[in-house]
Design a protein around this motif. Sequence first.
Motif, mmCIF file in Angstrom:
data_model
loop_
_atom_site.group_PDB
_atom_site.id
_atom_site.type_symbol
_atom_site.label_atom_id
_atom_site.label_comp_id
_atom_site.label_asym_id
_atom_site.label_seq_id
_atom_site.Cartn_x
_atom_site.Cartn_y
_atom_site.Cartn_z
ATOM 1 N N ASP A 30 39.729 51.382 37.701
ATOM 2 C CA ASP A 30 39.573 50.708 38.982
ATOM 3 C C ASP A 30 39.178 49.248 38.824
ATOM 4 O OD1 ASP A 30 39.795 53.056 40.917
ATOM 5 O OD2 ASP A 30 38.219 53.760 39.574
ATOM 6 N N LEU A 31 38.433 48.950 37.767
ATOM 7 C CA LEU A 31 37.802 47.632 37.658
ATOM 8 C C LEU A 31 37.544 47.319 36.185
ATOM 9 C CD1 LEU A 31 36.515 45.532 39.725
ATOM 10 C CD2 LEU A 31 34.338 46.639 39.220
ATOM 11 N N ALA A 32 37.533 46.035 35.863
ATOM 12 C CA ALA A 32 37.140 45.604 34.523
ATOM 13 C C ALA A 32 36.207 44.412 34.650
ATOM 14 C CB ALA A 32 38.360 45.231 33.679
ATOM 15 N N ILE A 33 35.282 44.318 33.715
ATOM 16 C CA ILE A 33 34.399 43.162 33.618
ATOM 17 C C ILE A 33 34.884 42.337 32.440
ATOM 18 C CG2 ILE A 33 32.036 42.363 33.428
ATOM 19 C CD1 ILE A 33 32.653 44.067 35.913
ATOM 20 N N ARG A 34 35.191 41.074 32.684
ATOM 21 C CA ARG A 34 35.743 40.208 31.649
ATOM 22 C C ARG A 34 34.945 38.910 31.564
ATOM 23 N NH1 ARG A 34 41.472 41.540 31.524
ATOM 24 N NH2 ARG A 34 41.548 43.766 31.075
ATOM 25 N N VAL A 35 34.920 38.324 30.372
ATOM 26 C CA VAL A 35 34.274 37.032 30.153
ATOM 27 C C VAL A 35 35.336 36.034 29.719
ATOM 28 C CG1 VAL A 35 32.517 35.784 28.854
ATOM 29 C CG2 VAL A 35 32.118 38.164 29.487
ATOM 30 N N GLY A 36 35.347 34.872 30.362
ATOM 31 C CA GLY A 36 36.321 33.845 30.009
ATOM 32 C C GLY A 36 37.484 33.822 30.974
ATOM 33 N N ALA A 37 38.330 32.795 30.840
ATOM 34 C CA ALA A 37 39.456 32.581 31.748
ATOM 35 C C ALA A 37 40.398 33.773 31.751
ATOM 36 C CB ALA A 37 40.204 31.310 31.359
ATOM 37 N N GLN A 38 40.879 34.139 32.940
ATOM 38 C CA GLN A 38 41.800 35.261 33.110
ATOM 39 C C GLN A 38 43.139 34.716 33.601
ATOM 40 O OE1 GLN A 38 40.616 38.502 32.283
ATOM 41 N NE2 GLN A 38 39.029 37.129 31.521
ATOM 42 N N ASP A 39 44.170 34.836 32.776
ATOM 43 C CA ASP A 39 45.468 34.243 33.090
ATOM 44 C C ASP A 39 46.513 35.261 33.532
ATOM 45 O OD1 ASP A 39 44.474 31.733 32.319
ATOM 46 O OD2 ASP A 39 44.928 32.142 30.216
ATOM 47 N N ASP A 40 46.150 36.534 33.590
ATOM 48 C CA ASP A 40 47.113 37.577 33.929
ATOM 49 C C ASP A 40 47.402 37.541 35.435
ATOM 50 O OD1 ASP A 40 48.582 39.886 34.336
ATOM 51 O OD2 ASP A 40 47.441 41.046 32.878
ATOM 52 N N SER A 41 48.648 37.273 35.804
ATOM 53 C CA SER A 41 49.016 37.154 37.211
ATOM 54 C C SER A 41 49.000 38.501 37.928
ATOM 55 C CB SER A 41 50.411 36.528 37.341
ATOM 56 O OG SER A 41 51.385 37.341 36.703
ATOM 57 N N LEU A 42 48.937 39.607 37.196
ATOM 58 C CA LEU A 42 48.898 40.927 37.811
ATOM 59 C C LEU A 42 47.498 41.324 38.233
ATOM 60 C CD1 LEU A 42 51.300 42.938 35.470
ATOM 61 C CD2 LEU A 42 51.813 41.937 37.702
ATOM 62 N N LEU A 43 46.515 40.477 37.929
ATOM 63 C CA LEU A 43 45.124 40.821 38.204
ATOM 64 C C LEU A 43 44.534 39.936 39.298
ATOM 65 C CD1 LEU A 43 43.760 41.294 34.566
ATOM 66 C CD2 LEU A 43 44.662 43.038 36.117
ATOM 67 N N THR A 44 43.718 40.546 40.122
ATOM 68 C CA THR A 44 42.877 39.816 41.069
ATOM 69 C C THR A 44 41.504 39.688 40.434
ATOM 70 O OG1 THR A 44 44.062 40.719 42.968
ATOM 71 C CG2 THR A 44 41.882 39.825 43.381
ATOM 72 N N GLN A 45 40.879 38.539 40.572
ATOM 73 C CA GLN A 45 39.591 38.329 39.920
ATOM 74 C C GLN A 45 38.568 37.763 40.899
ATOM 75 O OE1 GLN A 45 41.016 35.729 36.822
ATOM 76 N NE2 GLN A 45 40.387 33.893 37.907
ATOM 77 N N LYS A 46 37.317 38.110 40.659
ATOM 78 C CA LYS A 46 36.205 37.576 41.442
ATOM 79 C C LYS A 46 35.149 37.064 40.474
ATOM 80 C CE LYS A 46 33.029 38.697 45.211
ATOM 81 N NZ LYS A 46 33.638 37.795 46.206
#
Length: 302
Positions: free
Chosen positions: A138-154
């Motif tokens: 359902d969710l992932a926690i990531r550190v650093g810039a996220q460039d994947d266009s398939l993902l929504t980020q907050k």
Amino acid sequence: MFDAIALFVSIVEAGSLGAAAERLGLPAATVTRRLQTLEQELGCRLLHRSARRLQPTAEGLQYYEQCRPLVHALTQATQSLDANLRRVAGHIRVLAPVNLASGPLTAAWTGFLDAHPEVSLELQLSNAVQDLVGSGADLAIRVGAQDDSLLTQKRLGEIGVHLVASPAYLARRGTPMHARDLAGHDAIVTAPLLAWPLRDPASGADTTLRPQARLRVDEMRLAVAAAEAGLGILLCPNTLARDAIARGTLTTVLEGWTPQRRTLFAVWSQQRYLPARVRALVDHLQAFVQSDPQLAMASASA
């Protein structure tokens, strides 16, 4: 097509076009137009209409009796699904880095479960970047810039990093005063911090070091313990070094050369609807992170 059929059923049950329009919150002209469109598509008249009364035709009565249970069942199923999606209950699966999830965010998970007793939480921890879309999480926690266009980020917050070493190590090997001095020191290197980006506070020049590791690990708490034991200099998130610094077992090195803070994100697939329970977790994590001075940032817009 379903909307038109549901409208027809509502008209019959309401007993008039005006009553149906009022019940549905639609203009009477709209109800009349949609009914006429349905009759045209079916190729038959469904209702006898007069100034005083409305009565189904034989075809209309047959159509109503066939459609009514289907419309009611689907409406009930939709209402039930909508209630479940709005309810903070059910299972949530989260992908997250080991050290972050089991360190600074530990109290966030327990606090969320305490606040939402109908939620169950599954944490899949790895320091490698896992495939969120393919995993079905359902969710992932990531550190650093996220460039994947398939993902929504907050954006949740930011993590600073320090170069640290034990006082005993520095007493034995000397304290570096410039990034070039690090070449003569033992390095403890962790994934994903394989490169050390530094900025000269005097000139503003950026330097990226790829140190030769005396010890390389993918578990940050082991790296911190090794640094405390005097094995070398470590680039470490503030959140994992702060307790050791407070105890005096680690001290910061090249303080003015501190790299830029790294942004902490909650991310989810654009292909998945975000139910209330997952949205509640995202909001809880953001509030938790913002309450920690080591993680908070001035702005955390979606």
